[in-house]
Design a protein around this motif. Sequence first.
Motif, PDB file in Angstrom:
ATOM      1  N   LYS A   6      65.757  19.598  70.971  1.00 32.71           N
ATOM      2  CA  LYS A   6      65.386  20.786  71.728  1.00 32.71           C
ATOM      3  C   LYS A   6      65.947  20.696  73.142  1.00 32.71           C
ATOM      4  O   LYS A   6      66.030  19.621  73.732  1.00 32.71           O
ATOM      5  N   THR A   9      66.478  20.638  79.557  1.00 35.28           N
ATOM      6  CA  THR A   9      66.802  21.272  80.830  1.00 35.28           C
ATOM      7  C   THR A   9      68.137  21.987  80.693  1.00 35.28           C
ATOM      8  O   THR A   9      68.976  21.602  79.880  1.00 35.28           O
ATOM      9  N   TYR A  10      68.311  23.037  81.499  1.00 38.79           N
ATOM     10  CA  TYR A  10      69.606  23.715  81.531  1.00 38.79           C
ATOM     11  C   TYR A  10      69.827  24.277  82.923  1.00 38.79           C
ATOM     12  O   TYR A  10      68.960  24.955  83.480  1.00 38.79           O
ATOM     13  N   ALA A  12      71.954  26.815  84.829  1.00 36.59           N
ATOM     14  CA  ALA A  12      72.839  27.947  84.594  1.00 36.59           C
ATOM     15  C   ALA A  12      73.972  27.996  85.616  1.00 36.59           C
ATOM     16  O   ALA A  12      75.076  28.441  85.302  1.00 36.59           O
ATOM     17  N   ILE A  40      74.556  34.408  75.531  1.00 32.53           N
ATOM     18  CA  ILE A  40      73.083  34.313  75.540  1.00 32.53           C
ATOM     19  C   ILE A  40      72.731  32.953  76.147  1.00 32.53           C
ATOM     20  O   ILE A  40      73.032  31.910  75.574  1.00 32.53           O
ATOM     21  N   GLU A  41      72.097  32.958  77.285  1.00 34.23           N
ATOM     22  CA  GLU A  41      71.808  31.723  78.013  1.00 34.23           C
ATOM     23  C   GLU A  41      70.823  30.844  77.236  1.00 34.23           C
ATOM     24  O   GLU A  41      69.806  31.324  76.732  1.00 34.23           O
ATOM     25  N   PRO A  42      71.116  29.518  77.095  1.00 29.85           N
ATOM     26  CA  PRO A  42      70.176  28.615  76.431  1.00 29.85           C
ATOM     27  C   PRO A  42      68.847  28.565  77.167  1.00 29.85           C
ATOM     28  O   PRO A  42      68.800  28.602  78.397  1.00 29.85           O
ATOM     29  N   LYS A  43      67.783  28.474  76.406  1.00 25.98           N
ATOM     30  CA  LYS A  43      66.435  28.423  76.966  1.00 25.98           C
ATOM     31  C   LYS A  43      65.818  27.059  76.705  1.00 25.98           C
ATOM     32  O   LYS A  43      66.100  26.412  75.695  1.00 25.98           O
ATOM     33  N   VAL A  44      64.958  26.637  77.615  1.00 24.13           N
ATOM     34  CA  VAL A  44      64.232  25.386  77.431  1.00 24.13           C
ATOM     35  C   VAL A  44      63.346  25.490  76.197  1.00 24.13           C
ATOM     36  O   VAL A  44      62.603  26.462  76.033  1.00 24.13           O
ATOM     37  N   GLU A  46      64.649  25.604  73.124  1.00 24.35           N
ATOM     38  CA  GLU A  46      65.461  26.141  72.023  1.00 24.35           C
ATOM     39  C   GLU A  46      65.959  25.004  71.136  1.00 24.35           C
ATOM     40  O   GLU A  46      66.358  23.945  71.612  1.00 24.35           O
ATOM     41  N   ARG A  66      72.959  26.882  67.084  1.00 18.51           N
ATOM     42  CA  ARG A  66      71.736  27.391  67.707  1.00 18.51           C
ATOM     43  C   ARG A  66      70.808  27.900  66.615  1.00 18.51           C
ATOM     44  O   ARG A  66      70.949  29.019  66.125  1.00 18.51           O
ATOM     45  N   ASP A  68      67.616  28.720  66.558  1.00 24.96           N
ATOM     46  CA  ASP A  68      66.718  29.844  66.844  1.00 24.96           C
ATOM     47  C   ASP A  68      67.460  31.174  66.790  1.00 24.96           C
ATOM     48  O   ASP A  68      66.967  32.160  66.237  1.00 24.96           O
TER      49      ASP A  68
END
Length: 243
Positions: A6, A9-10, A12, A40-44, A46, A66, A68
Amino acid sequence: MFIQGKVKTYNATCGFGFIAVDGEVKDVFFHIQDVPNSSIEPKVGENFKFIIAEDDGKFKADRIVRLDIQSVSMDRIAAKPSGSKKSTASSRYHKGGHTGKILIGIALIIMAVGAVMGYGKYQDYRTTEQLKAQQLIIEQQRIVSEQREALGDLPEAILSEQGQRNLAAETYNTNKPRSEKISASIDQQNGVRLATTQFKCDGRTHCSQMSSYEEALFFLRNCPGTKMDGNNDGEPCENDSRW
C-alpha cells in the motif's frame, strides 16, 4: 515475482513516494513515471502490485499495477447497460488480435524473468547487509574481551553503570593505543579501593622504579617480567618502606 503493498507516502511536487509491504521493514521507493494512469494522483493507502527492479544500484518498484483503479474500472464495465450494441470484427481483425496476444504473452514471460532476477538481487543485498551487521557485533565483542584480559580479572562490583558505558565507548573507538588502559580494581587482600589512574607497561620491572603502590600493583597484574612479588602472594613490594 509480483508483490503487493500500500502507498505509505507520496510527494506530488517531487513525483515520488514509498510503498509499505507487509512483513518487510524497509519501504519500497516508487516514481510517478512508473505508475500507470499517472494523470490520477496516487493516494495514501492505495493498493499497488509490483515487482522489485534495480536502477543504478538501488531498488525500486516497477511494472506497477493499480489494483484499486483496476477494480473501479471493472465495476464500471459490469454496470454498463446490457442493451448496448456489440461491435463486429472481421477475420483479419481476429488474426491481428491473436498475434497481439502472443506478443503480450512473450512480453509477460520476459517481465517475469526480469522480476525474478531483480528480486533475487534484492534478497542477496539484504543478506549481505545482515552479514555485515553480524560481523560488526562479533568484532566489538572480540575487542571488549581483549580489553578485559588486558585489565585483568576485575570484580563486577566496581564497574558502575557509567563505567560500563565508558568501557563500551572506549572499545568502539579502535584508534586509541591498546597499551594505554584505565586500571580500576579492588585490592582483594586488603579490601582497599584503588583510585582510577592511567598506567602503561614501559619495561620497568622493580619496586624501586615504581612511584606508588597502585602503579606497582598495575605492573604486577598486567606487565610481563616484573620482579616485585618474591613470595608470589599477589601483593607487590611488601618490603618497600615508602608505602
